[in-house]
Design an enzyme around this catalytic site. Structure first.
Site, short mmCIF file in Angstrom:
data_model
loop_
_atom_site.label_atom_id
_atom_site.label_comp_id
_atom_site.label_asym_id
_atom_site.label_seq_id
_atom_site.Cartn_x
_atom_site.Cartn_y
_atom_site.Cartn_z
CD GLU A 216 17.13 11.72 57.46
OE1 GLU A 216 17.51 12.07 58.60
OE2 GLU A 216 16.10 12.19 56.95
CE LYS B 270 15.47 4.35 55.54
NZ LYS B 270 15.01 5.56 54.87
CB CYS C 28 17.88 3.16 50.00
SG CYS C 28 19.35 3.91 50.74
P1 NAD Z 1 27.47 7.07 51.26
O1 NAD Z 1 28.20 5.92 50.72
O2 NAD Z 1 27.17 8.25 50.40
O3 NAD Z 1 28.26 7.65 52.53
C1 NAD Z 1 28.82 6.86 53.54
C2 NAD Z 1 30.19 7.45 53.92
O4 NAD Z 1 30.68 6.77 55.08
C3 NAD Z 1 31.25 7.27 52.84
O5 NAD Z 1 31.74 8.54 52.43
C4 NAD Z 1 32.34 6.43 53.53
O6 NAD Z 1 33.67 6.80 53.16
C5 NAD Z 1 32.09 6.75 54.99
N1 NAD Z 1 32.63 5.75 55.91
C6 NAD Z 1 32.52 4.40 55.85
N2 NAD Z 1 33.13 3.84 56.91
C7 NAD Z 1 33.63 4.84 57.66
C8 NAD Z 1 34.36 4.89 58.89
N3 NAD Z 1 34.67 3.77 59.55
N4 NAD Z 1 34.73 6.10 59.37
C9 NAD Z 1 34.40 7.23 58.71
N5 NAD Z 1 33.72 7.25 57.55
C10 NAD Z 1 33.33 6.06 57.03
O7 NAD Z 1 26.13 6.48 51.87
P2 NAD Z 1 24.74 7.27 52.12
O8 NAD Z 1 23.93 7.30 50.88
O9 NAD Z 1 25.02 8.53 52.85
O10 NAD Z 1 24.03 6.23 53.09
C11 NAD Z 1 24.45 6.06 54.43
C12 NAD Z 1 23.42 5.24 55.17
O11 NAD Z 1 22.18 5.94 55.19
C13 NAD Z 1 23.10 3.90 54.52
O12 NAD Z 1 22.88 2.96 55.55
C14 NAD Z 1 21.82 4.14 53.77
O13 NAD Z 1 21.04 2.99 53.66
C15 NAD Z 1 21.12 5.15 54.64
N6 NAD Z 1 20.18 6.04 53.95
C16 NAD Z 1 20.48 6.58 52.73
C17 NAD Z 1 19.60 7.47 52.11
C18 NAD Z 1 19.90 8.09 50.78
O14 NAD Z 1 19.04 8.77 50.25
N7 NAD Z 1 21.06 7.91 50.19
C19 NAD Z 1 18.42 7.84 52.77
C20 NAD Z 1 18.14 7.28 54.01
C21 NAD Z 1 19.03 6.39 54.59
C1 UGA Z 2 13.80 6.74 49.10
C2 UGA Z 2 12.66 7.08 50.05
O1 UGA Z 2 11.69 7.87 49.35
C3 UGA Z 2 13.18 7.87 51.26
O2 UGA Z 2 12.12 8.09 52.18
C4 UGA Z 2 14.27 7.05 51.94
O3 UGA Z 2 14.84 7.77 53.01
C5 UGA Z 2 15.36 6.73 50.93
O4 UGA Z 2 14.79 6.01 49.81
C6 UGA Z 2 16.44 5.88 51.46
O5 UGA Z 2 16.27 5.17 52.44
O6 UGA Z 2 17.49 5.92 50.82
P1 UGA Z 2 15.17 8.03 47.22
O7 UGA Z 2 15.59 6.67 46.80
O8 UGA Z 2 16.22 9.05 47.43
O9 UGA Z 2 14.35 7.96 48.60
O10 UGA Z 2 14.16 8.65 46.15
P2 UGA Z 2 12.62 8.34 45.79
O11 UGA Z 2 11.95 9.61 45.54
O12 UGA Z 2 12.01 7.44 46.79
O13 UGA Z 2 12.74 7.58 44.40
C7 UGA Z 2 13.25 6.26 44.31
C8 UGA Z 2 13.05 5.74 42.91
O14 UGA Z 2 11.68 5.46 42.66
C9 UGA Z 2 13.48 6.70 41.82
O15 UGA Z 2 14.12 6.00 40.78
C10 UGA Z 2 12.17 7.30 41.35
O16 UGA Z 2 12.23 7.79 40.06
C11 UGA Z 2 11.25 6.10 41.47
N1 UGA Z 2 9.82 6.46 41.61
C12 UGA Z 2 9.40 7.20 42.66
C13 UGA Z 2 8.89 6.00 40.68
O17 UGA Z 2 9.27 5.30 39.72
N2 UGA Z 2 7.58 6.31 40.84
C14 UGA Z 2 7.12 7.06 41.88
O18 UGA Z 2 5.91 7.31 41.97
C15 UGA Z 2 8.07 7.51 42.81
#
Ligand code: NAD
Ligand code: UGA
Length: 475
Positions: free
Chosen positions: A171, A230, A286
């Site tokens: 994602e 990713k 992340c």
């Molecule tokens: P999160 O902690 O918000 O959510 C994960 C959820 O999974 C939790 O609510 C937890 O209780 C649940 N969980 C864990 N083990 C479980 C199980 N065995 N059965 C059912 N539920 C279970 O995490 P998130 O931010 O949603 O991130 C999830 C993944 O996506 C991570 O690998 C992260 O790196 C990736 N990711 C996050 C973002 C972001 O913006 N936060 C963007 C892209 C990818």
């Molecule tokens: C980031 C990536 O942008 C997503 O594509 C990815 O899916 C995600 O991580 C993930 O894997 O979790 P996110 O962390 O939600 O998304 O937000 P960003 O907009 O990337 O910002 C990350 C941090 O960088 C923030 O603290 C932001 O303020 C900072 N940032 C961003 C800067 O300091 N300068 C910039 O020009 C851009």
């Protein structure tokens, strides 16, 4: 079989699983989507009723612009939130694994490697309760070759005769813009095995996305490329920020202006203008985690130079936060002890209530060590979360001390009243249009303003009388 996907289960109702599968439900009314989680509090919040005053879903566990409206339309129709993990797995023909993969805090690889425990236990649940064939989709960000481990767990534990196809579908949404990112993604990446079964599974997932994403934006690759892409994308994005922040330090020392430097570089099509905003440093759950994961992967593959290369992106980020805090202290005559400092913004970026790895928390902790008196204001972060983030729960309980030293205000104006300095740590839009004259009048003099996000108009504020310091732009 070649029948299309009808029932989707998403394991993990977090920042990714919740918004992603909500959008799938809204775009595919004929598919039943059930998002499950072992955390009953989170599921209850996803099922919370509308606020009687506004009629809106104000209590969802994830705040994203536009999300509540879509949940409201789909919930109970073809979108369900539940703690019945086994039931949802059993009924689904496609399962997203969207659980957390945090950095390990102990054991082998502590501080670097991803903790794969949640992914593996979800996989074992799938093997245990499935009585029909499934497509299993890695949505979580995982180390390269995780799909091979999942396959072994499934094959060793599943009932005979069942087919499990594993896809990688990382994602790319960013928090704060999750809904627009999901509705209009730059690309959707799907990795599969090159076998006919693998490709059929990839086609079925493509058909789900193709309801709203142009086919040419759906890119199919091998499993390992998809998993690695990713980590690579996040590493490169973070690297851009560390690069511009490194330039910001040079700008402050020379009189160059980092916004001009970023603009000048970004005009080159090969560089591009986005994601070059200098800041106190990047935060979020992340970037750091995924780079550490990549560093660990590189080390374990016997590639220490590659590991060191990526590690430097994080080191530059730590340096950026520290450098900013140091500047605050040195500018304020080398002491902020017992001075009132207003900290505006606590989320790791605007338009989210998420504080994971927020640079604001690091800054706040550094100010605490300097024994400053801090007032925090953030429009979205719950108050208890701020105290959790600035203390060390489980290490020493200093919540009481933290509450004496750190107050939380209900508005920016309230936070700034009587302060000696304003520190902007998150780029919330509302900070641009505050009544800065009134704020200046309410502050002790000289009134300092440290803009860690370059959001306010420094010229205007200087005219009002503020002593303004930005990131990467001289006075
Ligand atoms: P999160 O902690 O918000 O959510 C994960 C959820 O999974 C939790 O609510 C937890 O209780 C649940 N969980 C864990 N083990 C479980 C199980 N065995 N059965 C059912 N539920 C279970 O995490 P998130 O931010 O949603 O991130 C999830 C993944 O996506 C991570 O690998 C992260 O790196 C990736 N990711 C996050 C973002 C972001 O913006 N936060 C963007 C892209 C990818
Ligand atoms: C980031 C990536 O942008 C997503 O594509 C990815 O899916 C995600 O991580 C993930 O894997 O979790 P996110 O962390 O939600 O998304 O937000 P960003 O907009 O990337 O910002 C990350 C941090 O960088 C923030 O603290 C932001 O303020 C900072 N940032 C961003 C800067 O300091 N300068 C910039 O020009 C851009």
């Amino acid at each position: 079989s070649s029948s299309p996907v009808r029932r989707i289960c998403c394991i993990g109702a977090g920042y990714v699983g919740g918004p992603t599968c909500t959008v799938i439900a809204s775009k595919c009314p004929d598919i039943t989507v059930t998002i499950v989680d072992i955390n009953p509090v989170r599921i209850a919040a996803w099922n919370s009723p509308p606020n009687p005053k506004t009629g809106k879903l104000d209590d969802l566990p994830v705040y994203e612009p536009g999300l509540a409206d879509i949940v409201q339309t789909c919930r109970g129709r073809n979108l369900f939130f539940s703690t019945e993990v086994d039931k949802a797995i059993h009924e689904a023909d496609l399962i997203f694994v969207s659980v957390n993969t945090p950095t390990k805090t102990s054991g082998i690889g502590a501080g670097y490697a991803a903790d794969m425990h949640y992914v593996e236990s979800s996989t074992r649940r799938i093997a245990e309760v499935s009585t029909s064939s499934k497509i299993i989709v890695e949505k979580s960000t995982v180390p390269c070759r995780t799909a091979a481990s999942m396959r072994q767990v499934l094959e060793a534990n599943a009932k005979p005769g069942l087919q499990f196809d594993i896809l990688s579908n990382p994602e790319f949404l960013a928090e704060g813009t999750a809904i627009t990112d999901l509705e209009n993604p730059d690309r959707v990446l799907i990795g599969s095995l090159p076998t006919p079964e693998g490709q059929l599974a990839a086609r079925k997932l493509q058909d789900v996305y193709a309801r709203w994403v142009e086919r040419k934006r759906i890119y199919t690759t091998g499993l390992w490329s998809s998993e690695l892409s990713k980590l690579a994308a996040n590493a490169m994005l973070a690297q851009r920020i560390s690069s511009i922040n490194a330039m910001a330090a040079i700008c402050e020392a020379t009189g160059a202006d980092v916004t001009e430097v970023a603009h000048a570089c970004g005009l080159d099509k090969r560089i591009g203008p986005n994601f070059l905003r200098a800041s106190i440093g990047f935060g979020g759950s992340c970037f750091q985690k995924d780079i550490l994961n990549l560093v660990y992967l590189s080390e374990s593959l016997g590639l220490p130079k590659v590991a060191a290369y990526w590690k430097q992106v994080i080191e530059m980020n730590e340096y950026s936060k520290e450098r900013f805090a140091r500047k605050v202290v040195s500018t304020m005559f080398n002491t902020i002890t017992q001075k009132r400092v207003a900290l505006l913004g606590f989320a790791f970026k605007k338009d989210t209530g998420d504080t994971r790895e927020s640079p604001a928390a690091t800054i706040c902790k550094l100010f605490r060590q300097e024994r400053a008196q801090i007032t925090v204001y953030d429009p979205k972060v719950p108050h208890h979360q701020i105290y959790l983030d600035i203390t060390e729960p489980g290490v020493i309980d200093d919540t009481e001390a933290a509450k004496k030293q750190v107050q939380i205000a209900n508005s920016a104006v309230e936070a700034c009243a009587g302060a000696e300095a304003v520190v902007i740590a998150t780029e919330w839009d509302e900070f641009k249009t505050l009544d800065w004259e009134a704020i200046h009048a309410s502050m002790k003099k000289p009134a300092f303003l440290f803009d860690g996000r370059n959001v306010v108009d420094a010229k205007t504020l200087r005219k009002i009388g503020f002593r303004v310091h930005t990131v990467g732009r001289g006075p």
